[in-house]
Design an enzyme around this catalytic site. Structure first.
Site, mmCIF file in Angstrom:
data_model
loop_
_atom_site.group_PDB
_atom_site.id
_atom_site.type_symbol
_atom_site.label_atom_id
_atom_site.label_comp_id
_atom_site.label_asym_id
_atom_site.label_seq_id
_atom_site.Cartn_x
_atom_site.Cartn_y
_atom_site.Cartn_z
ATOM 1 N N TYR A 20 13.184 52.831 123.424
ATOM 2 C CA TYR A 20 13.302 51.398 123.094
ATOM 3 C C TYR A 20 13.307 51.207 121.579
ATOM 4 C CZ TYR A 20 12.062 46.460 122.601
ATOM 5 O OH TYR A 20 12.047 45.124 122.232
ATOM 6 N N SER A 64 13.534 44.140 117.160
ATOM 7 C CA SER A 64 12.081 44.259 117.380
ATOM 8 C C SER A 64 11.449 44.909 116.162
ATOM 9 C CB SER A 64 11.807 45.126 118.607
ATOM 10 O OG SER A 64 10.431 45.453 118.689
#
Ligand code: NAD
Length: 255
Positions: free
Chosen positions: A166, A153
């Site tokens: 995350y 990501s």
């Protein structure tokens, strides 16, 4: 659970295992690779019905259900995936979990959340590579290395993202990608795609992020799952690329 029957590998047809491939980005990657001539092993934690349906739609595809938070399930997944077509050329570590937590709310990011995020987003991809390494080495031939692509990501590249646990898990995945690229070359190439916002059912309600991408990203929109799949296909097709973290954020990082 019984072992699946060994299917006859189709001549010159490479095989790809795509984790988390019954929805969102993973399903788009599976469709793209099927179109590019791969036989597929599809996977998800639940939604077996969607997995079977997609396998039927793609033709040369089988579906395996496994919980990647459990190490015994990782072992079974790789064993069954390798047995399914008798070879494994590509592993796409796409399965991942996320949780939205305001970055300033440190108390909400509990140790349990950190551990769960790390288990699925970092330890599982590493273990799948370790378990698949012999099959991937066997598949490398004639100057064509086997390949791992990790779906990371932009949150692992820049200080952003749904939550600190995350973002930190994706940063760990990016660093692991480079370390594995170094350790497994030249037989196995290891790269990552780091998407920004992607239009999936999960992100439909992320109104602020959608607006940010429309207004600030040079490409004027969030990514479609097919954009990420195209980036994966590009990395698979590029025999000389390894250790790359391909940022796929529509240029948002430039503004
Ligand atoms: P999704 O929720 O549609 O898909 C996630 C997949 O991961 C599912 O198939 C699920 O079965 C699998 N999964 C989750 N936990 C699992 C477990 N314990 N065991 C086995 N499988 C498990 O999400 P998505 O948006 O398509 O995300 C796919 C990947 O892309 C993830 O790694 C995510 O972090 C990354 N990503 C998504 C976005 C976005 O905007 N959607 C942006 C950047 C990165």
């Amino acid at each position: 659970m019984p072992l699946m029957p060994v299917r006859t590998p189709l001549p010159n047809r490479p095989v790809a295992l795509v984790t988390g491939s019954t929805s969102g980005i993973g399903a788009a990657i599976a469709r793209r690779l099927a179109g590019d001539g791969f036989a597929l092993v599809l996977h998800s934690r639940s939604s077996a019905q969607a997995g079977q349906a997609l396998a039927q739609e793609l033709g040369a595809a089988v579906y395996i259900q496994a919980d990647l938070a459990q190490d015994a399930e990782r072992v079974r997944l790789v064993r069954e995936a390798t047995a399914a077509w008798g070879r494994l050329d590509v592993l796409v570590n796409n399965a991942g979990i996320s949780q939205v937590i305001a970055h300033a709310d440190l108390a909400a990011a509990t140790p349990e959340i950190w551990q769960a995020m790390h288990e699925v987003n970092v330890i599982a991809p590493f273990r799948l590579v370790a378990l698949a390494e012999p099959a991937l080495r066997d598949a490398a031939h004639g100057g064509r290395p086997a390949c791992v692509v990790n779906i990371s990501s932009h949150a692992g590249v820049r200080p952003k993202g749904a939550s600190i646990p995350y973002a930190a898990s994706k940063a760990a995945l990016n660093h692991m990608t480079r370390l594995l690229a170094l350790s497994l070359a030249p037989a196995i190439r290891v790269n990552a795609v780091a998407p920004g916002l992607v239009d999936t059912p999960l992100t439909q309600s992320w109104v602020q992020a959608q607006q940010l991408w429309r207004e600030r990203a040079p490409m004027g929109r969030a990514a479609r799952p097919e954009d990420v799949a195209q980036a994966v296909a590009l990395l698979l097709a590029s025999d000389y690329l390894t250790g790359e973290i391909l940022l796929s954020d529509g240029g948002l990082n430039l503004t």
